[in-house]
Enzyme design. Sequence first.
Site, short mmCIF file in Angstrom:
data_model
loop_
_atom_site.label_atom_id
_atom_site.label_comp_id
_atom_site.label_asym_id
_atom_site.label_seq_id
_atom_site.Cartn_x
_atom_site.Cartn_y
_atom_site.Cartn_z
N HIS A 180 8.38 6.54 9.04
CA HIS A 180 9.11 6.73 7.78
C HIS A 180 10.57 7.05 8.10
O HIS A 180 10.88 7.56 9.16
CB HIS A 180 8.47 7.86 6.95
N CYS A 234 11.60 9.22 -0.48
CA CYS A 234 11.21 10.62 -0.59
C CYS A 234 11.86 11.27 -1.81
O CYS A 234 13.08 11.28 -1.92
CB CYS A 234 11.63 11.36 0.68
N ASN A 294 9.03 4.03 4.01
CA ASN A 294 8.83 3.49 5.35
C ASN A 294 10.13 2.89 5.86
O ASN A 294 11.07 2.69 5.10
CB ASN A 294 7.77 2.38 5.32
N HIS A 351 3.51 3.89 12.87
CA HIS A 351 3.85 3.86 11.44
C HIS A 351 4.95 4.89 11.21
O HIS A 351 4.74 6.08 11.41
CB HIS A 351 2.57 4.23 10.66
N ARG A 400 0.84 -1.20 0.00
CA ARG A 400 0.00 0.00 0.00
C ARG A 400 0.88 1.26 0.00
O ARG A 400 0.97 1.97 -0.98
CB ARG A 400 -0.95 -0.03 1.22
N ASP A 401 1.57 1.52 1.09
CA ASP A 401 2.31 2.77 1.24
C ASP A 401 3.46 2.85 0.23
O ASP A 401 3.72 3.90 -0.36
CB ASP A 401 2.87 2.89 2.66
ZN ZN Z 1 3.21 6.20 5.42
#
Ligand code: ZN
Length: 316
Positions: free
Chosen positions: A217, A248, A257, A215, A18-19
């Site tokens: 990063h 990023c 992540n 969660h 997902r992420d």
């Molecule tokens: Zn995230």
Amino acid sequence: MSMPHAARQVWISEVGPRDGLQSIRTILPTDAKKAWITALASAGVPEIEVGSFVPASVLPQLADTAELVRHARGIAGLTVAVLVPNLKGAQRAIECGAHKITIPLSCSETHSLKNVRRTHAQMLDEVRGIAALISSLPQEQRPHFEGGLSTAFGCTLEGVVPETKVVALAEALIEAGCDEVGLSDTAGYANPAQVRRLTRAVWSAVGEDRLTGIHLHNTRGLGLANALAALDVGLRTLDASMGGIGGCPFAPGASGNIVTEDLVFMVEAMGLHTGVDLERLLQARAVLREGLPDESLYGFVPDAGLPLGFQPSAVS
Ligand code: ZN
């Protein structure tokens, strides 16, 4: 592969499908996603966030989420998680049989308006609608319902996000019917002291059983330091993504992540049991690499290999 939940001292939730995949341009074909999810589960990863029920026009990378939920549901012992932006998404998630649904609520209202075009009050209305839908289901069909406090550690639009605001929103999410809240460092702004402080602040407002996960990063390189702070303070569910995909765009070399492979290595090396087999996790990475030949995969352990004589945690 599937061992009792209690045997795992740290619960790894893989959010790469997902992420990670929503943050890269390449669209991984459905069959490749299925093979990756299967490989992750075979390595003992207990929970996978397989996608998000957002319109395909917004995130074409995740358009096959319903099919992936059905596929993942067929894997014994795996907890199948999805992200939903609203009630409509939750309806679809429930139809497909997701075990866990998370609705993100951005603590920064500016971020919320920009991302989902909704105020906090409007998002809390969605949460109440989803909670009502869930409670209308027979007990055994009810998914676990989490409110994800995104931008909890700071926001690229608003900058500092006051901790009092995060705590108030955590209370509002629980009041609106979430089973649990989660802390989310969407922008990679968190530091370890902040992780400890904010976790304790939210706990004192809603109770320790209402916040168990985080969660993170790795945008500024503090991902594992923050994960360690989270473990030390007593959080037990950590989100991570294989290969840290979705880095990023403004920080070359920064993974998205925290990297699942590195996280599992740290936790297991510390003698805490994840239930994840590192050798097989690296095999799952090879499956992902095959599907994404042109994307950056991050992680130190995959490059350096396991230390000579490395022993994973032993379950007694
Ligand atoms: Zn995230």
